[in-house]
Design a protein around this motif. Sequence first.
Motif, mmCIF file in Angstrom:
data_model
loop_
_atom_site.group_PDB
_atom_site.id
_atom_site.type_symbol
_atom_site.label_atom_id
_atom_site.label_comp_id
_atom_site.label_asym_id
_atom_site.label_seq_id
_atom_site.Cartn_x
_atom_site.Cartn_y
_atom_site.Cartn_z
ATOM 1 N N ASN A 46 0.805 -1.054 0.232
ATOM 2 C CA ASN A 46 0.065 -0.464 0.437
ATOM 3 C C ASN A 46 0.955 1.008 0.064
ATOM 4 O O ASN A 46 1.860 1.595 0.984
ATOM 5 C CB ASN A 46 -0.789 -0.271 1.154
ATOM 6 C CG ASN A 46 -1.982 0.931 1.466
ATOM 7 O OD1 ASN A 46 -2.349 1.337 0.974
ATOM 8 N ND2 ASN A 46 -1.655 1.541 1.825
ATOM 9 N N THR A 58 -1.286 3.801 -4.925
ATOM 10 C CA THR A 58 -2.206 2.598 -4.724
ATOM 11 C C THR A 58 -3.463 3.288 -3.913
ATOM 12 O O THR A 58 -4.472 2.249 -3.270
ATOM 13 C CB THR A 58 -1.657 0.917 -4.814
ATOM 14 O OG1 THR A 58 -1.515 1.638 -3.215
ATOM 15 C CG2 THR A 58 -0.471 1.264 -5.448
ATOM 16 N N VAL A 79 -9.041 1.417 -1.986
ATOM 17 C CA VAL A 79 -7.518 1.024 -2.492
ATOM 18 C C VAL A 79 -7.759 0.203 -3.773
ATOM 19 O O VAL A 79 -8.748 0.117 -3.843
ATOM 20 C CB VAL A 79 -7.035 -0.325 -1.433
ATOM 21 C CG1 VAL A 79 -6.814 0.656 -0.052
ATOM 22 C CG2 VAL A 79 -8.510 -1.437 -1.597
ATOM 23 N N ASN A 81 -4.492 -2.084 -4.866
ATOM 24 C CA ASN A 81 -3.678 -2.106 -4.346
ATOM 25 C C ASN A 81 -2.738 -3.819 -5.399
ATOM 26 O O ASN A 81 -3.328 -5.047 -4.922
ATOM 27 C CB ASN A 81 -3.375 -2.826 -2.780
ATOM 28 C CG ASN A 81 -3.420 -0.915 -2.007
ATOM 29 O OD1 ASN A 81 -3.899 -0.713 -2.799
ATOM 30 N ND2 ASN A 81 -2.486 -0.618 -1.973
#
Length: 185
Positions: A46, A58, A79, A81
């Motif tokens: 992350n 991300t 997110v 990621n």
Amino acid sequence: MANQIYKQIISFLLCVLLIQYNIVSSVQKSFSLEKPCKHFVFYFHNIAYDEDNAANATSSTILNPMGLGDFSFGKLVIVDNPVTMDQNYLSKPVARAQGFFFYTGKTNFNSWVSWTLVFNSTQHKGTMTIMGANPIMESTRVLSIVGGTGDFLMTRGIAMFTTDLIQGNKYFRLKIDIKLYECYY
């Protein structure tokens, strides 16, 4: 005569129930909590957006209420990621974790997670959905795998999160140890 009709109706209903029970019990898939049907270890990377790193970020906070305590209560983060097989951020991703988490603790750091791991590699295709409470300050957290598609159709299991690395407020890495107990493929 009425008694005979009632006996025939009850006999018929019992036969129908017995047939349904046999059909359902033969379709049910048994599974053992001692031995998972599939086991994976992944690393979730992350990089938080902070106005200077739009190209590399991300995750991004989309709701950040002010004045609700010292533990980010109410903060909502989206997110997308990369998920890799090893700890190296630059390794080729095997999946993307897409979804959100939000902070739910007013007196400590807690979050609630809803992520779908989207696999599109030569090894796996499909999705796996992870949901649940994530008490961040605990060394290991266990979240539910509530379903999936493709290679992970209707799968169920657990995802054990361990914080592997934290670098300030910009980067963290999670080790995700996945054990699937209900597999159809």
